[in-house]
Motif scaffolding. Structure first.
Motif, short mmCIF file in Angstrom:
data_model
loop_
_atom_site.label_atom_id
_atom_site.label_comp_id
_atom_site.label_asym_id
_atom_site.label_seq_id
_atom_site.Cartn_x
_atom_site.Cartn_y
_atom_site.Cartn_z
N GLY A 44 0.89 -1.25 -0.17
CA GLY A 44 0.04 -0.09 0.03
C GLY A 44 0.91 1.15 0.06
N LEU A 45 0.20 2.38 0.48
CA LEU A 45 0.91 3.54 0.43
C LEU A 45 2.33 3.67 1.40
CD1 LEU A 45 1.36 6.73 -0.31
CD2 LEU A 45 -0.20 7.00 1.35
N SER A 103 -5.27 1.89 1.04
CA SER A 103 -4.88 3.13 0.32
C SER A 103 -5.38 3.59 -0.86
CB SER A 103 -3.21 3.19 0.14
OG SER A 103 -2.53 2.57 1.20
N GLY A 156 -6.68 8.23 -3.06
CA GLY A 156 -6.05 7.09 -2.83
C GLY A 156 -5.55 6.46 -4.15
N MET A 196 -1.66 6.06 -5.60
CA MET A 196 -1.24 4.60 -5.60
C MET A 196 -0.46 4.45 -7.12
SD MET A 196 -0.95 3.10 -2.90
CE MET A 196 -0.98 1.23 -3.56
N GLY A 203 2.15 2.36 8.88
CA GLY A 203 1.06 2.53 8.33
C GLY A 203 -0.03 1.84 9.28
N LEU A 220 -3.26 8.56 5.68
CA LEU A 220 -2.45 8.59 4.69
C LEU A 220 -1.15 9.35 5.15
CD1 LEU A 220 -4.52 8.76 1.33
CD2 LEU A 220 -3.82 6.88 2.49
N ALA A 237 1.07 7.43 7.08
CA ALA A 237 1.95 6.51 6.46
C ALA A 237 3.06 6.66 5.73
CB ALA A 237 0.71 5.98 5.45
#
Length: 504
Positions: A13-14, A42, A130, A134, A357, A375, A378
């Protein structure tokens, strides 16, 4: 069969991808349980990233809002750290090609969300933040010379040597089970939404990383704090589509089936009250028979397709035209504030293991996450973790202990416990329901020969901490203990060698 690498990042993910990019030139392997980006929460984030990016704003004000939202459990040092480092991390994303919405003068267009003092949420194409973030990171990561991405492979458990050090993971994919040995292992495995019947998260988010770390003796904090997004679109889909909080920031109104607004009777801030309060209000209205709807017909109207394309598409798929009809909504599990204890550099209590995260617990969110801070957390902690690891020499770590290969929950029990988690450990809780759930989890654990599933450990940790917290604080609301305890405390838990859970 085994594979050796320097740094193993479990999760794409992020947090995982940002860390991998920031690690350059140090080499790493990124493990993704699906085609990269497909299983990450994310990519589903609609609101955006909160940061003090305007002239009217300041990191101090952002930190203050974060602390106020967290119901007495936010680490103020961490809140200030994240608020001060946040803007630079957003600029990093701009450098990576993320097309944040901008005004005509070139400044970032910022949105207002609940419990923020002023607009500070950077968005992309309205509600596509998101996905677009990504997309930009995936494009860079797939070309980066320091990053090897292994798709469609899942971590079953961590490798822990006789000294207690984490030295990689046992991996499953394409029918094979093998070791990836690593000098540093980072969990970026996301949250726990898939453990519940109604969630906005991907089904792969079932707290596996948290369970893997806990099994090895990592300290876990505050697993009882689960944030329910108040406005999932109530059309029976699994996962539930989300009606972004930004809609209420733009003036959308929560109303009952008679069209009567109801939030003012629950909180003076009305539609922009903290999420836990809005979630309980929506829960109460739905259970009263009046039902709950989000009316954006006046606030958004004909601009829906352009400003909130994701919400618009979800509604139209269900034959609801949000330009002229109110949207039926219900609370849904959205974010886990608790997780694996990690310091300000991402280090856990186990040597060789980091966590970043949603699976981590840094102290930023307290008992109730401030909207769009996830976010931000993260990328801030992924960046800090990268700085720490880039300065370390590669360590040759040997695995010299027995393998742990957990058993797997079958689909029937997965479905049954999702319903039970929503019923007994949901928006409103009480001792009888939670104790019933605790006993059912214990009985189910007894059916396994040796190593119980990772997500079963996570559920046991969550209900154990929730029963022990005899108060209502933030997202944890008990109908049998409605008052706030004057002593604001965290929950810290350890899984002992025999599998017993100890509250510290």
């Amino acid at each position: 069969m085994s594979k050796n690498c320097d740094v193993l990042i479990i999760g794409a993910g992020l947090a995982g991808l940002f860390l991998a990019l920031k690690l350059a030139p140090r080499k790493c392997v990124v493990l993704s349980p699906a085609p990269v980006g497909n299983a990450a929460s994310s990519a589903w984030a609609q609101g955006g990233i909160a940061a003090a990016l305007s002239k009217a704003d300041s990191p101090e004000l952002h930190a203050k809002d974060t602390i106020n939202a967290g119901a007495g459990l936010v680490d103020e040092v961490v809140a200030n750290l994240v608020a001060h480092e946040g803007p630079q991390r957003v600029y990093n994303l701009l450098e990576y090609g993320v097309p944040f919405d901008k005004k005509e003068n070139g400044e970032l267009a910022l949105s207002l969300e609940a419990a923020h003092s002023l607009p500070r949420v950077a968005r992309v194409a309205g509600d596509l933040a998101g996905r677009e973030i990504m997309k930009s990171l995936i494009a860079l990561a797939t070309k980066a010379e320091n990053i090897e991405i292994i798709e469609n492979h899942t971590a079953l458990s961590l490798l822990q040597n006789s000294n207690g050090q984490i030295c990689g993971a046992i991996i499953k994919g394409d029918g094979d089970v093998f070791h990836i040995n690593a000098s540093q292992t980072i969990l970026a495995t996301g949250g726990i939404g898939g453990l519940y019947a109604v969630t906005t998260n991907p089904m792969q988010s079932r707290g596996q990383g948290l369970g893997m770390a806990a099994r090895c003796g990592a300290m876990i904090a505050d697993p009882e704090f689960v944030q329910f997004h108040p406005t999932a679109i109530n059309i029976g889909k699994d996962p539930a589509p989300l009606a972004s909080e930004a809609l209420r920031g733009e003036g959308a109104d929560l109303v009952d089936r008679f069209g009567v607004p109801f939030m003012k009777k629950y909180h003076e801030l009305g539609n922009l009250a903290p999420r836990d309060i809005v979630a309980r209000a929506v829960f109460t209205e739905n259970h009263s028979g009046k039902r709950a709807f989000l009316d954006a017909t006046k606030a958004i109207g004909d601009e829906f397709p352009n400003h909130f394309p994701t919400v618009f598409a979800s509604c139209m798929d269900a034959n609801i035209d949000p330009r002229i009809q109110p949207i039926p909504v219900t609370p849904a599990v959205h974010y886990h504030m608790g997780g694996i204890v990690a310091d300000m550099w991402g280090k856990t209590t186990l040597q060789g293991l980091s966590a970043i995260g949603e699976c981590s617990s840094t102290g930023l969110h307290g008992a109730n996450r401030l909207a769009s801070n996830s976010l931000l957390e993260a990328i801030v902690f992924a960046g800090r973790c990268a700085e720490r690891l880039k300065g370390q020499e590669t360590e040759d770590v040997k695995f010299d202990a027995p393998e742990i290969i957990p058993e797997v929950m079958d689909k029937t029990n997965q479905k049954a416990f999702r319903m039970l988690m929503s019923a007994d450990l949901g928006v409103v809780r009480n001792k009888n329901d939670m104790t019933r759930l605790e006993h059912l989890l214990a009985d189910y654990a007894e059916t396994f020969d040796k190593w119980i599933p990772n997500e079963l450990i996570t559920m046991q940790l969550m209900v154990k901490a929730a029963i022990a917290r005899k108060e209502s604080r933030g997202s944890h609301f008990r109908s049998d203990f409605t008052q706030l305890d004057t002593n604001a405390r965290h929950s810290y838990l350890l899984v002992e060698d025999e599998g017993n859970i100890k509250i510290l």
